[in-house]
Design a protein around this motif. Structure first.
Motif, mmCIF file in Angstrom:
data_model
loop_
_atom_site.group_PDB
_atom_site.id
_atom_site.type_symbol
_atom_site.label_atom_id
_atom_site.label_comp_id
_atom_site.label_asym_id
_atom_site.label_seq_id
_atom_site.Cartn_x
_atom_site.Cartn_y
_atom_site.Cartn_z
ATOM 1 N N UNK A 39 0.828 -1.212 0.000
ATOM 2 C CA UNK A 39 0.000 0.000 0.000
ATOM 3 C C UNK A 39 0.862 1.261 0.000
ATOM 4 N N UNK A 40 0.262 2.356 -0.486
ATOM 5 C CA UNK A 40 0.906 3.658 -0.378
ATOM 6 C C UNK A 40 0.555 4.291 0.962
ATOM 7 N N UNK A 41 -0.735 4.207 1.293
ATOM 8 C CA UNK A 41 -1.186 4.769 2.557
ATOM 9 C C UNK A 41 -2.101 3.770 3.238
ATOM 10 N N UNK A 42 -2.419 4.042 4.494
ATOM 11 C CA UNK A 42 -3.306 3.132 5.193
ATOM 12 C C UNK A 42 -4.150 3.840 6.231
ATOM 13 N N UNK A 43 -5.280 3.225 6.542
ATOM 14 C CA UNK A 43 -6.145 3.691 7.622
ATOM 15 C C UNK A 43 -6.398 2.510 8.537
ATOM 16 N N UNK A 44 -6.484 2.796 9.828
ATOM 17 C CA UNK A 44 -6.923 1.774 10.766
ATOM 18 C C UNK A 44 -8.281 2.218 11.283
ATOM 19 N N UNK A 45 -9.281 1.342 11.222
ATOM 20 C CA UNK A 45 -10.574 1.726 11.793
ATOM 21 C C UNK A 45 -10.961 0.788 12.933
ATOM 22 N N UNK A 46 -11.637 1.378 13.911
ATOM 23 C CA UNK A 46 -12.168 0.629 15.053
ATOM 24 C C UNK A 46 -13.587 1.112 15.281
ATOM 25 N N UNK A 47 -14.497 0.192 15.473
ATOM 26 C CA UNK A 47 -15.917 0.527 15.684
ATOM 27 C C UNK A 47 -16.413 1.603 14.725
ATOM 28 N N UNK A 48 -16.050 1.488 13.483
ATOM 29 C CA UNK A 48 -16.596 2.389 12.474
ATOM 30 C C UNK A 48 -15.977 3.769 12.408
ATOM 31 N N UNK A 49 -14.853 3.961 13.094
ATOM 32 C CA UNK A 49 -14.192 5.266 13.079
ATOM 33 C C UNK A 49 -12.710 5.093 12.769
ATOM 34 N N UNK A 50 -12.149 6.041 12.039
ATOM 35 C CA UNK A 50 -10.713 5.979 11.765
ATOM 36 C C UNK A 50 -9.952 6.354 13.033
ATOM 37 N N UNK A 51 -9.016 5.489 13.434
ATOM 38 C CA UNK A 51 -8.234 5.803 14.638
ATOM 39 C C UNK A 51 -6.775 6.105 14.310
ATOM 40 N N UNK A 52 -6.333 5.677 13.148
ATOM 41 C CA UNK A 52 -4.959 5.986 12.738
ATOM 42 C C UNK A 52 -4.938 6.078 11.227
ATOM 43 N N UNK A 53 -4.052 6.930 10.730
ATOM 44 C CA UNK A 53 -3.871 6.971 9.290
ATOM 45 C C UNK A 53 -2.474 7.465 8.989
ATOM 46 N N UNK A 54 -2.010 7.182 7.798
ATOM 47 C CA UNK A 54 -0.682 7.662 7.449
ATOM 48 C C UNK A 54 -0.104 6.893 6.284
ATOM 49 N N UNK A 55 1.127 7.261 5.935
ATOM 50 C CA UNK A 55 1.825 6.545 4.873
ATOM 51 C C UNK A 55 2.055 5.113 5.331
ATOM 52 N N UNK A 56 2.009 4.183 4.393
ATOM 53 C CA UNK A 56 2.163 2.772 4.751
ATOM 54 C C UNK A 56 3.479 2.545 5.467
ATOM 55 N N UNK A 57 4.532 3.222 5.020
ATOM 56 C CA UNK A 57 5.838 3.014 5.634
ATOM 57 C C UNK A 57 5.831 3.476 7.089
ATOM 58 N N UNK A 58 5.085 4.548 7.390
ATOM 59 C CA UNK A 58 4.992 5.011 8.783
ATOM 60 C C UNK A 58 4.189 4.034 9.629
ATOM 61 N N UNK A 59 3.064 3.577 9.070
ATOM 62 C CA UNK A 59 2.220 2.657 9.834
ATOM 63 C C UNK A 59 2.972 1.366 10.153
ATOM 64 N N UNK A 60 3.780 0.955 9.212
ATOM 65 C CA UNK A 60 4.529 -0.296 9.419
ATOM 66 C C UNK A 60 5.441 -0.211 10.631
ATOM 67 N N UNK A 61 5.928 1.003 10.920
ATOM 68 C CA UNK A 61 6.866 1.136 12.035
ATOM 69 C C UNK A 61 6.221 1.761 13.273
#
Ligand SMILES: Nc1ncnc2c1ncn2[C@@H]1O[C@H](COP(=O)(O)OP(=O)(O)OP(=O)(O)O)[C@@H](O)[C@H]1O
Ligand SMILES: [Mg+2]
Lengths: 236, 297
Positions: free
Chosen positions: A203-225
């Motif tokens: 992926x280029x970017x990613x979002x993490x959602x919990x209970x229907x809301x985005x809780x984290x987002x960012x570049x895939x490389x950032x999320x990976x670390x």
């Protein structure tokens, strides 16, 4: 540029709320990963995008289209295709027929045949199995057929719901490579995954959602670390 | 013996034509359309009216006129089928099945007593009677009209089979029967395809109605009731929801009846047919071709 924008969306199934103020964007040409646990609302997000369910509030636009007012078939006609959770291959139809159905709204039969040919080139296993009934394929083959079927529709935006589910690591890798290749050929991808590791790799970017809301987002490389992502979704 | 087989196949091809619509509709929206037999009756009355208005042409031109009337009646009953689905069944698509089933029974009464209101309760004599000199084939007494009707029925079923199995729209129809939501994701306009299914099924029932009128010579407003049940029986015997099953079931039911009445006597015909229905429902509810549970068209 056709950008997908989901803005502050609430989605209900009768009284059960699946999405709460969901806000996210997918730029043209990107692969965006949508991560989250069971029941987080990933499938609901995709179903809403393909017009199967309507949000109660909020807006969903793709370029200048308002997806919340369109019928599922008009959305497919606009070249937004959805590979559903669990593949949903038509079990008693052959692989070839499944692929042909992906081109249901394409009037030019030659174009359909060409795209089927391209899908076979991308996934040679499918060509070997072309006359086999969909229901008799292995999980990995079904996933490929489901992706191939959507490709025959000529997607500009492709929604993938947990394509790695139930597949052996080697096959997951193959499927991810196929998705990467699809992007390289000019299709935007929104990739729902529980296998965060595999998804964030392509992926280029990613979002993490919990209970229907985005809780984290960012570049895939950032999320990976990101340590929170590592703890919650990437294991130790 | 050959006579019994021939008679069975002949009546069976009528059953098959009606059973197809029953079965296709069940396959695609899981509705037992109890009004389907009445669409057959409607076909008879349409043919009756149309033929009555061109009675001058009958005689020498009987057969071509009959074919044209057949075609027009099919268009008409097909359209009625589409309207029935739209006004009676579509609004209830997400309601409990029982509600739709009861609506179907109600629809059946609407058609029956609507026709009774217009044409009266007593049987009408069909303007064309296809009778002819018999020819003998392997000891069976066969008439030319029988052959013509069989050929028409076979041709209709052949084209239907091509359409369902080979065409884009046919594929869409089968896909809805298998997984409606997944076919939405393919861009299939489910409403349109359901309408089309009703059109085809009702047109075929209408065709059978005209053919039955021309063959038996007399029609009445309740004639669809028994044939509806017979078509249901045929669909169950073949495996309901399965296209080939409906065709096969029709022929098998025709043969069972033909042999059954030969042994038991004509008055046992319907009893025998419905005994077969009960036997299949209890011992082989999936029917002859319905062993694959997921196959519904
Ligand atoms: N058709 C439905 N009817 C009622 N509730 C539903 C329906 N589909 C989903 N839900 C509920 O909405 C919430 C979100 O479900 P969703 O399927 O979107 O989750 P998900 O992130 O895709 O989960 P998973 O990873 O298990 O596939 C869940 O609480 C679920 O129970
Ligand atoms: Mg899901």
């Amino acid at each position: 540029m056709a950008k997908l924008v989901i803005d502050n969306v609430d989605l209900f199934y009768h009284r059960v709320q699946a999405l709460r103020g969901l806000t996210l964007e997918v730029n043209e040409g990107e692969i965006v990963a949508l991560l989250g646990n069971n029941g987080a609302g990933k499938t609901s997000t995709l179903s809403m995008l393909s017009g199967l369910y309507r949000p109660k509030s909020g807006t969903v636009t793709w370029g200048d289209r308002d997806l919340t007012t369109m019928q599922p078939w008009d959305i497919v006609e606009a070249k937004l295709l959805h590979v559903p959770e669990g593949r949903r291959i038509f079990s008693t139809m052959t692989v070839h027929e499944n692929l042909q159905l992906g081109g249901y709204l394409v009037d030019d039969q030659k174009l359909v045949d060409e795209r089927i040919e391209r899908a076979y080139e991308l996934m040679p296993r499918l060509r070997e199995r072309r006359n086999q009934e969909g229901g008799t394929l292995s999980g990995g083959e079904q996933q490929m057929a489901a992706i191939g079927r959507a490709l025959v529709g000529g997607p500009k935006l492709l929604l993938l719901d947990e394509p790695s589910m139930g597949l052996a690591p080697l096959i997951v890798k193959q499927v991810m490579e196929i998705i990467k290749e699809v992007q390289a050929q000019g299709t935007t991808v929104l990739l729902v995954e529980q296998n965060a590791r595999a998804a964030l790799r392509i992926a280029d970017r990613g979002y993490v959602i919990e209970s229907g809301t985005v809780t984290m987002e960012g570049a895939a490389s950032d999320l990976r670390t990101n340590s929170k992502v590592i703890d919650a979704y990437l294991g130790a | 013996m050959t006579q019994l087989i021939w008679n069975g196949l002949f009546v069976g091809s009528f059953y098959a034509l009606v059973a197809i619509g029953y079965s296709m509709v069940y396959g695609i929206i899981k509705l037992l359309n109890f009004a389907h037999g009445d669409v057959y009756m409607l076909g008879s009355f349409t043919g009756f009216l149309l033929l009555g208005s061109v009675s001058g042409l009958l005689g020498t031109w009987s057969l071509p006129v009959l074919l044209l009337v057949l075609l027009l009646s099919m268009l008409f009953t097909g359209t009625i089928g589409v309207i029935i689905e739209k006004v009676a069944y579509r609004p209830l698509r997400s309601s409990p099945r029982l509600a739709v089933l009861i609506t179907a029974v109600g629809m059946s009464f609407v058609l029956e007593y609507g026709i009774r209101q217009i044409f009266g309760p007593s049987p009408r004599v069909f303007p064309v009677r296809l009778a002819g000199d018999p020819i003998f084939f392997l000891d069976a007494r066969i008439t030319l009209p029988q052959i013509v009707l069989m050929v028409i029925a076979a041709a209709l079923m052949y084209f239907l089979q091509r359409y369902v199995m080979k065409s884009r729209e046919g594929r869409a129809m089968r896909s809805i029967a298998l997984d409606t939501q997944a076919s939405l994701l393919m861009g299939v306009n489910v409403n349109k395809v359901i309408s089309r299914t009703f059109f085809i099924g009702s047109a075929l029932a209408g065709a059978a109605g005209v053919m039955a009128g021309a063959y038996y010579g007399s029609i009445d407003f309740l004639m669809g009731f028994i044939i509806g049940l017979k078509a249901f029986t045929a669909a169950v015997i073949g495996g309901i929801g399965n296209l080939y099953g409906a065709m096969l079931g029709g022929l098998v039911l025709g043969l069972l009846e033909s042999f059954g009445t030969n042994w038991l006597g004509g008055q046992w015909r319907d009893v025998f047919a419905f005994a077969c229905l009960i036997a299949f429902l209890s011992f082989k509810p999936t029917g002859l071709l319905g062993e694959r549970v997921s196959e519904r068209m």
